[in-house]
Design a protein around this motif. Structure first.
Motif, PDB file in Angstrom:
ATOM      1  N   UNK A 308       0.828  -1.197   0.000  1.00  0.00           N
ATOM      2  CA  UNK A 308       0.000   0.000   0.000  1.00  0.00           C
ATOM      3  C   UNK A 308       0.866   1.252   0.000  1.00  0.00           C
ATOM      4  N   UNK A 309       2.129   1.095   0.470  1.00  0.00           N
ATOM      5  CA  UNK A 309       3.048   2.223   0.440  1.00  0.00           C
ATOM      6  C   UNK A 309       3.878   2.198  -0.823  1.00  0.00           C
ATOM      7  N   UNK A 310       5.171   1.824  -0.689  1.00  0.00           N
ATOM      8  CA  UNK A 310       6.052   1.805  -1.846  1.00  0.00           C
ATOM      9  C   UNK A 310       6.315   0.370  -2.282  1.00  0.00           C
ATOM     10  N   UNK A 311       7.375  -0.278  -1.722  1.00  0.00           N
ATOM     11  CA  UNK A 311       7.676  -1.659  -2.085  1.00  0.00           C
ATOM     12  C   UNK A 311       7.544  -2.602  -0.898  1.00  0.00           C
ATOM     13  N   UNK A 312       7.297  -2.083   0.290  1.00  0.00           N
ATOM     14  CA  UNK A 312       7.176  -2.916   1.479  1.00  0.00           C
ATOM     15  C   UNK A 312       5.803  -3.570   1.503  1.00  0.00           C
ATOM     16  N   UNK A 313       5.755  -4.897   1.505  1.00  0.00           N
ATOM     17  CA  UNK A 313       4.483  -5.614   1.471  1.00  0.00           C
ATOM     18  C   UNK A 313       3.706  -5.355   2.754  1.00  0.00           C
ATOM     19  N   UNK A 314       2.448  -4.959   2.596  1.00  0.00           N
ATOM     20  CA  UNK A 314       1.606  -4.651   3.745  1.00  0.00           C
ATOM     21  C   UNK A 314       0.432  -5.606   3.898  1.00  0.00           C
ATOM     22  N   UNK A 315       0.019  -6.256   2.800  1.00  0.00           N
ATOM     23  CA  UNK A 315      -1.134  -7.153   2.844  1.00  0.00           C
ATOM     24  C   UNK A 315      -0.889  -8.360   1.936  1.00  0.00           C
ATOM     25  N   UNK A 316      -1.451  -9.500   2.333  1.00  0.00           N
ATOM     26  CA  UNK A 316      -1.521 -10.689   1.488  1.00  0.00           C
ATOM     27  C   UNK A 316      -2.991 -10.967   1.207  1.00  0.00           C
ATOM     28  N   UNK A 327     -10.225 -13.013   1.418  1.00  0.00           N
ATOM     29  CA  UNK A 327     -10.013 -12.250   2.637  1.00  0.00           C
ATOM     30  C   UNK A 327      -8.731 -11.466   2.474  1.00  0.00           C
ATOM     31  N   UNK A 328      -8.407 -10.683   3.459  1.00  0.00           N
ATOM     32  CA  UNK A 328      -7.182  -9.889   3.422  1.00  0.00           C
ATOM     33  C   UNK A 328      -6.394 -10.124   4.700  1.00  0.00           C
ATOM     34  N   UNK A 329      -5.127 -10.428   4.538  1.00  0.00           N
ATOM     35  CA  UNK A 329      -4.243 -10.633   5.684  1.00  0.00           C
ATOM     36  C   UNK A 329      -3.403  -9.372   5.835  1.00  0.00           C
ATOM     37  N   UNK A 330      -3.694  -8.615   6.872  1.00  0.00           N
ATOM     38  CA  UNK A 330      -2.945  -7.385   7.136  1.00  0.00           C
ATOM     39  C   UNK A 330      -1.714  -7.748   7.954  1.00  0.00           C
ATOM     40  N   UNK A 331      -0.549  -7.326   7.474  1.00  0.00           N
ATOM     41  CA  UNK A 331       0.695  -7.716   8.104  1.00  0.00           C
ATOM     42  C   UNK A 331       1.232  -6.610   9.004  1.00  0.00           C
ATOM     43  N   UNK A 332       1.626  -7.016  10.192  1.00  0.00           N
ATOM     44  CA  UNK A 332       2.298  -6.080  11.080  1.00  0.00           C
ATOM     45  C   UNK A 332       3.744  -5.914  10.628  1.00  0.00           C
ATOM     46  N   UNK A 333       4.447  -4.954  11.236  1.00  0.00           N
ATOM     47  CA  UNK A 333       5.837  -4.708  10.859  1.00  0.00           C
ATOM     48  C   UNK A 333       6.691  -5.961  11.021  1.00  0.00           C
ATOM     49  N   UNK A 334       6.408  -6.754  12.048  1.00  0.00           N
ATOM     50  CA  UNK A 334       7.215  -7.950  12.303  1.00  0.00           C
ATOM     51  C   UNK A 334       6.857  -9.089  11.363  1.00  0.00           C
ATOM     52  N   UNK A 335       5.800  -8.939  10.565  1.00  0.00           N
ATOM     53  CA  UNK A 335       5.348  -9.992   9.657  1.00  0.00           C
ATOM     54  C   UNK A 335       5.833  -9.784   8.223  1.00  0.00           C
ATOM     55  N   UNK A 336       6.542  -8.706   7.955  1.00  0.00           N
ATOM     56  CA  UNK A 336       6.849  -8.338   6.576  1.00  0.00           C
ATOM     57  C   UNK A 336       7.626  -9.428   5.852  1.00  0.00           C
ATOM     58  N   UNK A 337       7.072  -9.987   4.759  1.00  0.00           N
ATOM     59  CA  UNK A 337       7.803 -11.003   3.997  1.00  0.00           C
ATOM     60  C   UNK A 337       9.076 -10.423   3.392  1.00  0.00           C
ATOM     61  N   UNK A 338      10.098 -11.230   3.307  1.00  0.00           N
ATOM     62  CA  UNK A 338      11.373 -10.771   2.765  1.00  0.00           C
ATOM     63  C   UNK A 338      11.559 -11.286   1.338  1.00  0.00           C
ATOM     64  N   UNK A 339      12.401 -10.593   0.603  1.00  0.00           N
ATOM     65  CA  UNK A 339      12.794 -11.053  -0.719  1.00  0.00           C
ATOM     66  C   UNK A 339      11.830 -10.704  -1.834  1.00  0.00           C
ATOM     67  N   UNK A 360      -3.506 -22.998   4.157  1.00  0.00           N
ATOM     68  CA  UNK A 360      -2.898 -21.909   4.919  1.00  0.00           C
ATOM     69  C   UNK A 360      -1.626 -21.453   4.247  1.00  0.00           C
ATOM     70  N   UNK A 361      -1.209 -20.228   4.576  1.00  0.00           N
ATOM     71  CA  UNK A 361       0.103 -19.744   4.154  1.00  0.00           C
ATOM     72  C   UNK A 361       0.929 -19.479   5.404  1.00  0.00           C
TER      73      UNK A 361
END
Length: 486
Positions: A308-316, A327-339, A360-361
């Motif tokens: 939702x911002x730039x390149x940092x994933x915020x939702x799955x 559905x929408x999985x809202x990710x907290x800062x500690x959940x941010x997927x890498x790579x 599940x993911x």
């Protein structure tokens, strides 16, 4: 001062310093017999290893040679690890960076891309490590640098790569025409076929390659195209799509396309399920306004990652079989997927730390792994790490395979996690020399594979010496570990 972009050989001392600050020295191979034995005894005493019969997966159904490989891992007879592969290169230019795209494994061979080559290492007992690193069984050299790869491998051991069809000078790889496509047999090191890219050709860095069952699919600046995996016959092209352009694909057992539509300053994104043999779209999901970046985390089940911002994933966002959001999985800062974001790369299926199963993911959260239900988006079971950070690697049937970093006297490990019970079973334990993983041990940047009971680490970039006094030193390009009882 701004450093130049990475390329086949780009002088970038700042990039070298930055990468080396990120390197985390870990335990790998030598001098750990006592630690491994102690850990084995602990697992046996505590019962966390579980019943061998209960953990043994059902046999996988045979796959067609051109189907994307979906391996179901079998627990080894011993979890004690030993060296399987060590691949090193020397870069003599001070401050230089060499691209090392692509890492693949079959049951017989590990292969690694480096600049304009792929080297294959036979996975046999005779292929023992030495001070200079393993000798490759074969080397395939391309006229120009590799410019796009896919992580997928067919059941017969084939993968696809795009490359420049002409030689380019060091430092100019990003401007080289990415105009060739080939399918390579990883067990023999031979090209099965090659093709000149037509509607899909583009400068390096703008090409995306993936594989799905029976087809290799390429996207570039001017459109996209698909080729039959076995014979190289072109199946279809898509170039004139009005205001929409294919920016990339995700493959595997199905095919997803990511299209950018409308004004380049404020684009809208469409995610499409595509028939790999015909190129026809079977459904379209329109991503909401205001989304800056979209990645394709999985094609089947379909899951997209949005920023939702730039390149940092915020939702799955998991999608159903008709392309509707489940559905929408809202990710907290500690959940941010890498790579997910790879600079100067068109790869859109690069969210390596998001592993998607049938129901599940799984994403890393702090040092642990947390499951999220695909149907509801709610968080579920949390697999807690007893030592270092855990990274989900792949699904093996209905179980999750994860890599766990070692800590102190505790070895690093590959573990099998049961989402139904939460039970953990070790598959490989290894540890011990600080230099063994150096340069390949950052799961947020480097490739980590577990295939056919072996774990491989592969660098995506390799760096030259920081000064003339370090010339002649070898840098790790890839490291592999396997069970002592294969």
């Amino acid at each position: 001062m701004t450093s130049p972009p990475p390329s086949a050989y780009t002088a970038s001392t700042l990039a070298v310093d930055h990468q080396r600050r990120r390197r985390r020295t870990r335990l790998l191979l030598g001098g750990v017999a006592a630690v491994v034995v102690a850990c084995l005894a602990l697992w046996a005493w505590s019962g966390t290893g579980g019943s061998h019969d209960d953990d043994r997966p059902p046999a996988a159904a045979p796959q067609a040679p051109d189907a994307v490989s979906r391996t179901v891992e079998t627990p080894p007879r011993s979890v004690e690890g030993r060296a399987a592969v060590r691949y090193r290169e020397e870069i003599r230019q001070v401050g230089a960076t060499a691209d090392a795209p692509g890492a693949w494994a079959t049951d017989k061979t590990f292969a690694k891309g480096f600049v304009n080559t792929i080297r294959g290492f036979t996975l046999t007992k005779e292929n023992a490590t030495d001070a200079k690193g393993d000798r490759p069984a074969w080397t395939l050299t391309f006229p120009g640098p590799l410019c796009a790869t896919t992580r997928h491998v067919s059941a017969a051991g084939w993968t696809a790569v795009a490359y420049a069809g002409e030689h380019v000078d060091p430092g100019e790889s990003l401007g080289a025409p990415c105009d060739r496509l080939a399918v390579v047999d990883l067990d023999t090191g031979r090209k099965r076929w090659e093709a000149r890219l037509g509607t899909a050709d583009a400068p390096a860095g703008n090409v995306n390659v993936t594989m799905t069952d029976g087809a290799v699919v390429v996207a570039g600046d001017q459109g996209s195209a698909a080729y039959d995996t076995t014979h190289g016959k072109r199946l279809w092209t898509r170039s004139d799509r009005g205001t929409c352009t294919d920016t990339g694909f995700a493959g595997g057992s199905a095919l997803l396309a990511l299209a950018r539509c409308g004004d380049s300053a404020a684009p809208r994104f469409h995610v499409e399920r595509v028939d790999a043999r015909t190129g026809r779209t079977t459904w379209t999901y329109r991503v909401g306004e205001g989304i800056k970046t979209v990645y394709l985390a999985s094609a089947d089940p379909a899951v997209i990652a949005v920023a939702a911002g730039d390149v940092e994933v915020s939702h799955l966002i998991p999608l159903d079989e008709h392309g509707r959001a489940r559905g929408t999985i809202r990710l907290a800062d500690t959940h941010t997927p890498t790579g997910c974001d790879r600079p100067f790369s068109a790869v859109v299926e690069s969210c390596r730390s998001v592993v998607v199963g049938a129901r599940a993911l799984y994403v890393p959260v702090d040092d642990d792994i947390v499951a999220f239900d695909l149907a509801t988006g709610k968080s579920g079971r949390r697999f807690a790490s007893s030592t270092g950070a855990m990274t989900p690697l792949k699904m093996s049937g209905d179980r999750l395979i994860a890599y766990r970093e070692g800590s102190g006297f505790t070895p690093s490990a590959v573990v099998s996690l049961d989402p139904a019970t939460g039970k953990e079973r070790p598959l490989l334990l290894f540890g011990a020399n600080p230099d063994d993983l150096s340069g390949t041990d950052d799961p947020t940047r480097d490739d980590v594979l577990y295939e056919h009971g072996r774990l491989f680490f592969g660098a995506t970039s390799v760096y030259g010496p920081t000064d003339k006094g370090h010339r002649g030193e070898l840098s790790n390009v890839a490291v592999g570990v396997e069970s002592v009882a294969r």
